[in-house]
Design a protein around this motif. Structure first.
Motif, PDB file in Angstrom:
ATOM      1  N   UNK A   6      65.845  43.966  55.849  1.00  0.00           N
ATOM      2  CA  UNK A   6      66.387  42.791  56.519  1.00  0.00           C
ATOM      3  C   UNK A   6      67.059  43.129  57.852  1.00  0.00           C
ATOM      4  N   UNK A   7      67.916  44.141  57.880  1.00  0.00           N
ATOM      5  CA  UNK A   7      68.633  44.477  59.115  1.00  0.00           C
ATOM      6  C   UNK A   7      67.679  44.932  60.219  1.00  0.00           C
ATOM      7  N   UNK A   8      66.680  45.730  59.856  1.00  0.00           N
ATOM      8  CA  UNK A   8      65.672  46.180  60.819  1.00  0.00           C
ATOM      9  C   UNK A   8      64.854  44.984  61.298  1.00  0.00           C
ATOM     10  N   UNK A   9      64.449  44.157  60.361  1.00  0.00           N
ATOM     11  CA  UNK A   9      63.656  42.964  60.669  1.00  0.00           C
ATOM     12  C   UNK A   9      64.409  42.063  61.638  1.00  0.00           C
ATOM     13  N   UNK A  10      65.684  41.833  61.356  1.00  0.00           N
ATOM     14  CA  UNK A  10      66.484  40.983  62.234  1.00  0.00           C
ATOM     15  C   UNK A  10      66.693  41.625  63.602  1.00  0.00           C
ATOM     16  N   UNK A  11      66.923  42.938  63.643  1.00  0.00           N
ATOM     17  CA  UNK A  11      67.136  43.590  64.942  1.00  0.00           C
ATOM     18  C   UNK A  11      65.868  43.549  65.803  1.00  0.00           C
ATOM     19  N   UNK A  12      64.696  43.582  65.159  1.00  0.00           N
ATOM     20  CA  UNK A  12      63.427  43.499  65.904  1.00  0.00           C
ATOM     21  C   UNK A  12      63.039  42.066  66.241  1.00  0.00           C
ATOM     22  N   UNK A  13      63.645  41.093  65.550  1.00  0.00           N
ATOM     23  CA  UNK A  13      63.317  39.672  65.747  1.00  0.00           C
ATOM     24  C   UNK A  13      64.602  38.850  65.789  1.00  0.00           C
ATOM     25  N   UNK A  14      65.483  39.113  66.759  1.00  0.00           N
ATOM     26  CA  UNK A  14      66.810  38.475  66.749  1.00  0.00           C
ATOM     27  C   UNK A  14      66.787  36.955  66.904  1.00  0.00           C
TER      28      UNK A  14
ATOM     29  N   UNK B  52      55.955  39.634  41.477  1.00  0.00           N
ATOM     30  CA  UNK B  52      55.509  40.990  41.806  1.00  0.00           C
ATOM     31  C   UNK B  52      55.020  41.073  43.250  1.00  0.00           C
ATOM     32  N   UNK B  53      54.236  40.093  43.660  1.00  0.00           N
ATOM     33  CA  UNK B  53      53.691  40.101  45.019  1.00  0.00           C
ATOM     34  C   UNK B  53      54.808  39.934  46.046  1.00  0.00           C
ATOM     35  N   UNK B  54      55.737  39.026  45.792  1.00  0.00           N
ATOM     36  CA  UNK B  54      56.836  38.808  46.738  1.00  0.00           C
ATOM     37  C   UNK B  54      57.725  40.038  46.846  1.00  0.00           C
ATOM     38  N   UNK B  55      57.908  40.740  45.731  1.00  0.00           N
ATOM     39  CA  UNK B  55      58.724  41.954  45.757  1.00  0.00           C
ATOM     40  C   UNK B  55      57.996  43.120  46.434  1.00  0.00           C
ATOM     41  N   UNK B  56      56.710  42.986  46.669  1.00  0.00           N
ATOM     42  CA  UNK B  56      55.964  44.041  47.359  1.00  0.00           C
ATOM     43  C   UNK B  56      56.008  43.865  48.880  1.00  0.00           C
ATOM     44  N   UNK B  57      56.504  42.722  49.342  1.00  0.00           N
ATOM     45  CA  UNK B  57      56.519  42.467  50.780  1.00  0.00           C
ATOM     46  C   UNK B  57      57.481  43.408  51.499  1.00  0.00           C
ATOM     47  N   UNK B  58      57.067  43.806  52.691  1.00  0.00           N
ATOM     48  CA  UNK B  58      57.863  44.690  53.532  1.00  0.00           C
ATOM     49  C   UNK B  58      58.083  44.035  54.886  1.00  0.00           C
ATOM     50  N   UNK B  59      58.818  44.704  55.722  1.00  0.00           N
ATOM     51  CA  UNK B  59      59.167  44.199  57.048  1.00  0.00           C
ATOM     52  C   UNK B  59      57.932  43.718  57.815  1.00  0.00           C
ATOM     53  N   UNK B  60      56.871  44.501  57.792  1.00  0.00           N
ATOM     54  CA  UNK B  60      55.662  44.177  58.537  1.00  0.00           C
ATOM     55  C   UNK B  60      55.024  42.881  58.048  1.00  0.00           C
ATOM     56  N   UNK B  61      55.099  42.609  56.754  1.00  0.00           N
ATOM     57  CA  UNK B  61      54.545  41.366  56.213  1.00  0.00           C
ATOM     58  C   UNK B  61      55.315  40.157  56.739  1.00  0.00           C
TER      59      UNK B  61
ATOM     60  N   UNK C  81      65.912  34.030  57.168  1.00  0.00           N
ATOM     61  CA  UNK C  81      66.801  33.630  56.073  1.00  0.00           C
ATOM     62  C   UNK C  81      66.131  32.602  55.159  1.00  0.00           C
ATOM     63  N   UNK C  82      65.378  31.681  55.749  1.00  0.00           N
ATOM     64  CA  UNK C  82      64.658  30.690  54.945  1.00  0.00           C
ATOM     65  C   UNK C  82      63.593  31.356  54.076  1.00  0.00           C
ATOM     66  N   UNK C  83      62.897  32.347  54.623  1.00  0.00           N
ATOM     67  CA  UNK C  83      61.888  33.071  53.844  1.00  0.00           C
ATOM     68  C   UNK C  83      62.543  33.824  52.689  1.00  0.00           C
ATOM     69  N   UNK C  84      63.668  34.470  52.952  1.00  0.00           N
ATOM     70  CA  UNK C  84      64.383  35.196  51.893  1.00  0.00           C
ATOM     71  C   UNK C  84      64.808  34.225  50.795  1.00  0.00           C
ATOM     72  N   UNK C  85      65.336  33.071  51.174  1.00  0.00           N
ATOM     73  CA  UNK C  85      65.749  32.083  50.190  1.00  0.00           C
ATOM     74  C   UNK C  85      64.559  31.590  49.367  1.00  0.00           C
ATOM     75  N   UNK C  86      63.471  31.286  50.022  1.00  0.00           N
ATOM     76  CA  UNK C  86      62.265  30.811  49.343  1.00  0.00           C
ATOM     77  C   UNK C  86      61.713  31.871  48.397  1.00  0.00           C
TER      78      UNK C  86
ATOM     79  N   UNK D 100      65.976  41.582  50.356  1.00  0.00           N
ATOM     80  CA  UNK D 100      66.485  42.018  51.664  1.00  0.00           C
ATOM     81  C   UNK D 100      66.290  43.515  51.857  1.00  0.00           C
ATOM     82  N   UNK D 101      66.484  44.277  50.804  1.00  0.00           N
ATOM     83  CA  UNK D 101      66.254  45.724  50.865  1.00  0.00           C
ATOM     84  C   UNK D 101      64.767  46.013  51.107  1.00  0.00           C
ATOM     85  N   UNK D 102      63.905  45.349  50.364  1.00  0.00           N
ATOM     86  CA  UNK D 102      62.463  45.588  50.464  1.00  0.00           C
ATOM     87  C   UNK D 102      61.911  45.271  51.849  1.00  0.00           C
ATOM     88  N   UNK D 103      62.404  44.206  52.447  1.00  0.00           N
ATOM     89  CA  UNK D 103      61.884  43.788  53.751  1.00  0.00           C
ATOM     90  C   UNK D 103      62.671  44.417  54.902  1.00  0.00           C
TER      91      UNK D 103
END
Length: 130
Positions: A25-33, A71-80, A40-45, A20-23
């Motif tokens: 989460x709060x910014x991502x949700x505010x831009x995609x309400x 490693x790859x999943x932990x590299x994901x950011x909001x834009x991904x 949430x499903x992506x975060x769980x997966x 959630x920190x890497x992506x």
């Protein structure tokens, strides 16, 4: 067993918090309400795959070493994540195993996002194609 279960739960909670920190989460949700459930499903997966005890994770009919997937999943950011949301919204084909498909798209996002957007620009504005 109870201690192992508690340790695994703690590990998953920490991994979810890191994702959630890497992506952002709060910014991502505010831009995609309207996409909270999908995010949430992506975060769980991602959390499940990153904390998996399997030696390999099957993506696109290949066994990928779990540490590489993590490693790859932990590299994901909001834009991904926004890219994956866009791809999923544009997809019109039937997906038989959504969990496998989504995990594969997330895993591949860093290596496909740039070319995806370049192709979209080239399609919309062919005079800018190089």
């Amino acid at each position: 067993d109870r201690m192992d279960e508690m340790e695994l739960t703690r590990e998953r909670q920490q991994m979810k918090a890191q994702i959630c920190y890497n992506i952002e989460y709060d910014v991502l949700f505010s831009r995609n309400p309207t996409c909270k459930q999908e995010i949430d499903e992506m975060v769980l997966l991602m959390t499940e795959a990153a904390t998996s005890k399997r030696s390999t994770i099957h993506l696109d009919k290949q066994g990928i070493p779990q540490p590489m997937v993590k490693e790859r999943l932990l590299s994901l950011q909001c834009e991904h994540i926004e890219y994956v949301l866009e791809c999923m919204n544009k997809n019109t084909t039937e997906i038989r195993n959504i969990k496998q498909y989504l995990l594969t798209v997330l895993f591949n996002a860093p290596s496909t996002m740039g070319n995806y957007y370049k192709a979209a620009v080239n399609h919309d504005m062919p005079q800018f194609a190089s």
